[in-house]
Design a protein around this motif. Structure first.
Motif, PDB file in Angstrom:
ATOM      1  N   HIS A 142       0.812  -1.209   0.000  1.00 32.17           N
ATOM      2  CA  HIS A 142       0.000   0.000   0.000  1.00 32.17           C
ATOM      3  C   HIS A 142       0.854   1.271   0.000  1.00 32.17           C
ATOM      4  N   HIS A 265      -2.281  -1.101  -6.130  1.00 29.61           N
ATOM      5  CA  HIS A 265      -1.878  -0.200  -5.049  1.00 29.61           C
ATOM      6  C   HIS A 265      -0.365   0.023  -5.069  1.00 29.61           C
ATOM      7  N   PRO A 268       0.386   2.006  -8.957  1.00 28.09           N
ATOM      8  CA  PRO A 268      -0.914   2.540  -9.390  1.00 28.09           C
ATOM      9  C   PRO A 268      -0.903   3.244 -10.737  1.00 28.09           C
TER      10      PRO A 268
END
Length: 321
Positions: A142, A265, A268
């Motif tokens: 992330h 993620h 991206p």
């Protein structure tokens, strides 16, 4: 030392704070001292007091408990991994501005710092052979990276080819399918059709036979398909692609998560992986379309599938934009 030197997060260590599972950390190493609790000269209560925490300062504090060099040597027998970096690329509440242009990630520096994925090598095998905990994987995946050119997923070119898709392939490939199913549905409301494999081009040859009422029925099914796609996309996105908490801590599941959604993620702005490759969507849609034909008559099923496919095309194109 364990065969797999796993990278953990501070949260991983903090979760093991009981007598049945007691971990501590020191100088970026993680130790499982559960089996040592009963043998500790100062008693197990002293270790449990700091279970799930960093013990470097405590072990050096002579007022708390003086430790000899042999104590530090003994501690190394219980090492199970190390702490990964807690550094972040962006904060959770960060939002990109309209004129935002990311800097390219330094692949060498990124790997040396985080020991996560080496962006210079095929990615999927690295995830499959992962030596990180699930928590560290989720923390890192992330944190977005950006490369000037798409990262490589596979070593063999034939496999790599099937992971890269320019956006206009989606409407070019699936647009005719959705259109064909729409007109096939309209004709099926009018007459009984043979199987697709028998006369695949029949709908185009019989368009003049389709009455307005049949188009109306197909259009109603088409709108139902729009609604079903919207609900399915939300449910899959919410409860499958973002199943972070329930995701099993195993390389196979981490690889599946990365392949299906984690890469979006992590990278991206990878322009060749913002839409789904036809082969992957073909695989995912097969059980859904089969279910539609089990639940509904052919005319209704094809109209619904046509509407769902149309919304999929629009969704993927907007996802790219």
């Amino acid at each position: 030392m364990s065969k797999r030197f796993i990278i953990y997060t501070a949260e991983d260590v903090a979760a093991h704070n009981t007598a049945s599972s007691c971990w501590v950390s020191r100088r970026d190493k993680v130790y499982d001292v559960t089996s040592f609790l009963n043998d500790h000269p100062g008693g197990d209560d002293y270790i449990l007091k700091y279970a799930g925490q960093d013990i470097d300062e405590v072990m050096k504090d002579k007022d708390e408990h003086d430790h000899s060099d042999s104590a530090y040597e003994m501690l190394e027998n219980y090492v199970i991994g190390r702490l990964g970096t807690g550094a972040t690329t962006v904060s959770d509440d960060w939002e990109a501005t309209d004129d935002f242009h990311p800097d390219d990630t330094d692949e060498v520096q990124d790997y040396e710092k985080n020991q996560f994925l080496d962006l210079r090598k095929p990615l999927l095998r690295q995830v499959w052979e992962a030596n990180w905990s699930k928590a560290y994987y989720l923390q890192q995946v992330h944190q977005p990276r950006h490369l000037a050119e798409p990262a490589r997923f596979f070593g063999p070119d034939i496999l790599e080819f099937n992971t890269r898709t320019v956006w206009y392939v989606v409407p070019i490939f699936w647009g005719p399918v959705a259109t064909y199913l729409f007109f096939r549905s309209a004709l099926q409301w009018t007459v009984l059709l043979p199987a697709f494999t028998v006369q695949p081009i029949l709908p185009w040859k019989a368009l003049s036979l389709i009455p307005t009422i049949s188009y109306g029925k197909t259009l109603a099914c088409f709108f139902v398909g729009n609604l079903i796609w919207t609900l399915l996309e939300y449910l899959f996105h919410r409860f499958l692609f973002h199943i972070d908490y329930l995701l099993p801590d195993h390389p196979a599941f981490l690889t599946l998560h990365f392949l299906m959604h984690g890469v979006h993620h992590y990278l991206p702005m990878d322009r060749l992986r913002l839409v789904m490759p036809p082969a992957l969507f073909l695989t995912l849609q097969t059980p859904m379309t089969r279910l539609a034909h089990l639940l509904f008559p052919p005319a209704m099923a094809n109209g619904i599938i046509s509407g769902a496919f149309t919304f999929y095309i629009l969704y993927d194109c907007m996802h790219y934009a």
